[in-house]
Design a protein around this motif. Structure first.
Motif, PDB file in Angstrom:
ATOM      1  N   PHE A  54      18.715 101.422  78.574  1.00  0.00           N
ATOM      2  CA  PHE A  54      19.420 101.677  79.822  1.00  0.00           C
ATOM      3  C   PHE A  54      20.902 101.343  79.665  1.00  0.00           C
ATOM      4  CE2 PHE A  54      20.999 100.207  83.975  1.00  0.00           C
ATOM      5  CZ  PHE A  54      20.831 101.380  84.700  1.00  0.00           C
ATOM      6  N   ALA A  55      21.194 100.230  79.002  1.00  0.00           N
ATOM      7  CA  ALA A  55      22.590  99.818  78.792  1.00  0.00           C
ATOM      8  C   ALA A  55      23.338 100.843  77.958  1.00  0.00           C
ATOM      9  CB  ALA A  55      22.639  98.441  78.136  1.00  0.00           C
ATOM     10  N   GLU A  56      22.707 101.349  76.891  1.00  0.00           N
ATOM     11  CA  GLU A  56      23.346 102.359  76.046  1.00  0.00           C
ATOM     12  C   GLU A  56      23.612 103.639  76.840  1.00  0.00           C
ATOM     13  OE1 GLU A  56      21.666 101.406  71.572  1.00  0.00           O
ATOM     14  OE2 GLU A  56      20.329 102.417  72.991  1.00  0.00           O
ATOM     15  N   PHE A  57      22.647 104.007  77.681  1.00  0.00           N
ATOM     16  CA  PHE A  57      22.790 105.225  78.475  1.00  0.00           C
ATOM     17  C   PHE A  57      23.953 105.099  79.458  1.00  0.00           C
ATOM     18  CE2 PHE A  57      21.841 108.035  82.055  1.00  0.00           C
ATOM     19  CZ  PHE A  57      21.662 109.238  81.393  1.00  0.00           C
ATOM     20  N   THR A  58      23.988 104.000  80.209  1.00  0.00           N
ATOM     21  CA  THR A  58      25.049 103.834  81.206  1.00  0.00           C
ATOM     22  C   THR A  58      26.411 103.692  80.540  1.00  0.00           C
ATOM     23  OG1 THR A  58      24.558 101.463  81.359  1.00  0.00           O
ATOM     24  CG2 THR A  58      23.588 102.883  83.013  1.00  0.00           C
ATOM     25  N   ARG A  59      26.477 102.964  79.417  1.00  0.00           N
ATOM     26  CA  ARG A  59      27.740 102.822  78.691  1.00  0.00           C
ATOM     27  C   ARG A  59      28.216 104.189  78.195  1.00  0.00           C
ATOM     28  NH1 ARG A  59      26.459  98.769  75.553  1.00  0.00           N
ATOM     29  NH2 ARG A  59      25.540 100.075  73.952  1.00  0.00           N
ATOM     30  N   GLY A  60      27.293 105.002  77.688  1.00  0.00           N
ATOM     31  CA  GLY A  60      27.639 106.334  77.193  1.00  0.00           C
ATOM     32  C   GLY A  60      28.127 107.250  78.290  1.00  0.00           C
ATOM     33  N   ILE A  61      27.488 107.185  79.459  1.00  0.00           N
ATOM     34  CA  ILE A  61      27.922 107.997  80.598  1.00  0.00           C
ATOM     35  C   ILE A  61      29.337 107.590  81.007  1.00  0.00           C
ATOM     36  CG2 ILE A  61      27.526 108.459  83.058  1.00  0.00           C
ATOM     37  CD1 ILE A  61      25.623 109.992  81.240  1.00  0.00           C
ATOM     38  N   CYS A  62      29.580 106.298  81.058  1.00  0.00           N
ATOM     39  CA  CYS A  62      30.922 105.816  81.435  1.00  0.00           C
ATOM     40  C   CYS A  62      31.968 106.248  80.420  1.00  0.00           C
ATOM     41  CB  CYS A  62      30.924 104.292  81.569  1.00  0.00           C
ATOM     42  SG  CYS A  62      30.002 103.716  83.001  1.00  0.00           S
ATOM     43  N   GLN A  63      31.617 106.261  79.148  1.00  0.00           N
ATOM     44  CA  GLN A  63      32.559 106.672  78.109  1.00  0.00           C
ATOM     45  C   GLN A  63      32.874 108.155  78.193  1.00  0.00           C
ATOM     46  OE1 GLN A  63      30.739 105.406  74.460  1.00  0.00           O
ATOM     47  NE2 GLN A  63      31.554 103.335  74.612  1.00  0.00           N
ATOM     48  N   MET A  64      31.954 108.931  78.720  1.00  0.00           N
ATOM     49  CA  MET A  64      32.170 110.372  78.803  1.00  0.00           C
ATOM     50  C   MET A  64      33.111 110.752  79.922  1.00  0.00           C
ATOM     51  SD  MET A  64      28.645 112.221  77.824  1.00  0.00           S
ATOM     52  CE  MET A  64      29.462 113.799  77.779  1.00  0.00           C
ATOM     53  N   LYS A  65      33.318 109.872  80.887  1.00  0.00           N
ATOM     54  CA  LYS A  65      34.244 110.173  81.976  1.00  0.00           C
ATOM     55  C   LYS A  65      35.659 109.885  81.511  1.00  0.00           C
ATOM     56  CE  LYS A  65      33.341 109.249  86.184  1.00  0.00           C
ATOM     57  NZ  LYS A  65      33.372 110.536  86.826  1.00  0.00           N
ATOM     58  N   GLY A  66      36.595 110.663  81.993  1.00  0.00           N
ATOM     59  CA  GLY A  66      37.979 110.411  81.631  1.00  0.00           C
ATOM     60  C   GLY A  66      38.731 111.685  81.352  1.00  0.00           C
ATOM     61  N   ALA A  67      40.011 111.516  81.058  1.00  0.00           N
ATOM     62  CA  ALA A  67      40.892 112.666  80.896  1.00  0.00           C
ATOM     63  C   ALA A  67      40.663 113.410  79.581  1.00  0.00           C
ATOM     64  CB  ALA A  67      42.345 112.211  80.980  1.00  0.00           C
ATOM     65  N   ALA A  68      40.336 112.688  78.522  1.00  0.00           N
ATOM     66  CA  ALA A  68      40.123 113.341  77.225  1.00  0.00           C
ATOM     67  C   ALA A  68      38.818 114.136  77.256  1.00  0.00           C
ATOM     68  CB  ALA A  68      40.067 112.297  76.123  1.00  0.00           C
ATOM     69  N   ARG A  69      38.705 115.091  76.356  1.00  0.00           N
ATOM     70  CA  ARG A  69      37.461 115.852  76.258  1.00  0.00           C
ATOM     71  C   ARG A  69      36.374 114.932  75.761  1.00  0.00           C
ATOM     72  NH1 ARG A  69      35.725 120.664  76.947  1.00  0.00           N
ATOM     73  NH2 ARG A  69      34.721 120.553  74.939  1.00  0.00           N
ATOM     74  N   SER A  70      35.505 114.569  76.648  1.00  0.00           N
ATOM     75  CA  SER A  70      34.464 113.585  76.359  1.00  0.00           C
ATOM     76  C   SER A  70      33.584 113.985  75.185  1.00  0.00           C
ATOM     77  CB  SER A  70      33.594 113.372  77.596  1.00  0.00           C
ATOM     78  OG  SER A  70      34.389 112.996  78.675  1.00  0.00           O
ATOM     79  N   GLU A  71      33.226 115.257  75.142  1.00  0.00           N
ATOM     80  CA  GLU A  71      32.345 115.716  74.066  1.00  0.00           C
ATOM     81  C   GLU A  71      33.024 115.575  72.706  1.00  0.00           C
ATOM     82  OE1 GLU A  71      29.880 119.040  76.584  1.00  0.00           O
ATOM     83  OE2 GLU A  71      31.888 119.494  75.850  1.00  0.00           O
ATOM     84  N   ASP A  72      34.324 115.830  72.665  1.00  0.00           N
ATOM     85  CA  ASP A  72      35.055 115.687  71.412  1.00  0.00           C
ATOM     86  C   ASP A  72      35.099 114.231  70.965  1.00  0.00           C
ATOM     87  OD1 ASP A  72      35.538 118.408  71.439  1.00  0.00           O
ATOM     88  OD2 ASP A  72      37.511 118.202  72.368  1.00  0.00           O
ATOM     89  N   ILE A  73      35.339 113.346  71.908  1.00  0.00           N
ATOM     90  CA  ILE A  73      35.389 111.920  71.598  1.00  0.00           C
ATOM     91  C   ILE A  73      34.031 111.445  71.099  1.00  0.00           C
ATOM     92  CG2 ILE A  73      35.667 109.615  72.595  1.00  0.00           C
ATOM     93  CD1 ILE A  73      37.837 110.885  74.416  1.00  0.00           C
ATOM     94  N   MET A  74      32.971 111.893  71.763  1.00  0.00           N
ATOM     95  CA  MET A  74      31.627 111.494  71.334  1.00  0.00           C
ATOM     96  C   MET A  74      31.328 112.020  69.940  1.00  0.00           C
ATOM     97  SD  MET A  74      29.423 111.725  74.821  1.00  0.00           S
ATOM     98  CE  MET A  74      27.951 111.276  73.923  1.00  0.00           C
ATOM     99  N   ALA A  75      31.751 113.235  69.652  1.00  0.00           N
ATOM    100  CA  ALA A  75      31.518 113.800  68.319  1.00  0.00           C
ATOM    101  C   ALA A  75      32.269 112.994  67.268  1.00  0.00           C
ATOM    102  CB  ALA A  75      31.947 115.270  68.275  1.00  0.00           C
ATOM    103  N   LEU A  76      33.502 112.602  67.576  1.00  0.00           N
ATOM    104  CA  LEU A  76      34.271 111.777  66.645  1.00  0.00           C
ATOM    105  C   LEU A  76      33.601 110.428  66.426  1.00  0.00           C
ATOM    106  CD1 LEU A  76      37.909 112.499  67.842  1.00  0.00           C
ATOM    107  CD2 LEU A  76      36.900 113.140  65.645  1.00  0.00           C
TER     108      LEU A  76
END
Length: 110
Positions: A54-76
């Protein structure tokens, strides 16, 4: 419930199953989160152990929000994690070979 096994963790199968749920996709859309590559998203969240807490999921969702392209950041991030694993494996291999060479060298000196 997403966690069908009841162990508090999402397996890959459970994870992909919840992403097919219309309520989940609507919620993600309302959060301005687009998950076009669900496997990459799972891999990033799971961090190599094959399950998402649950912690990993919520942390990941929070990281995906923001001005940068979230999918690109996650891929990096995923690529960086993979590179770290590969590099460490190579380091261990080189270390083992050097150790063997040193031991062989010592035996030749005797």
């Amino acid at each position: 419930a997403a966690d069908t096994s009841g162990d508090g963790l999402l397996t890959e199968k459970e994870f992909h199953s919840i992403l097919k749920n219309e309520k989940v996709t609507t919620w993600l859309s309302m959060m301005d989160i687009s998950i076009t590559e669900s496997q990459e998203f799972f891999d990033m969240l799971a961090g190599g152990d094959g399950v998402v807490s649950f912690a990993e999921f919520t942390r990941g969702i929070c990281q995906m929000k923001g001005a940068a392209r979230s999918e690109d950041i996650m891929a990096l991030k995923r690529d960086g994690q993979k590179l770290t694993r590969v590099t460490m494996a190579e380091f261990r291999s080189v270390h083992a070979e050097l150790k063997d060479l040193c031991e062989s060298h010592k035996k030749l000196q005797v």
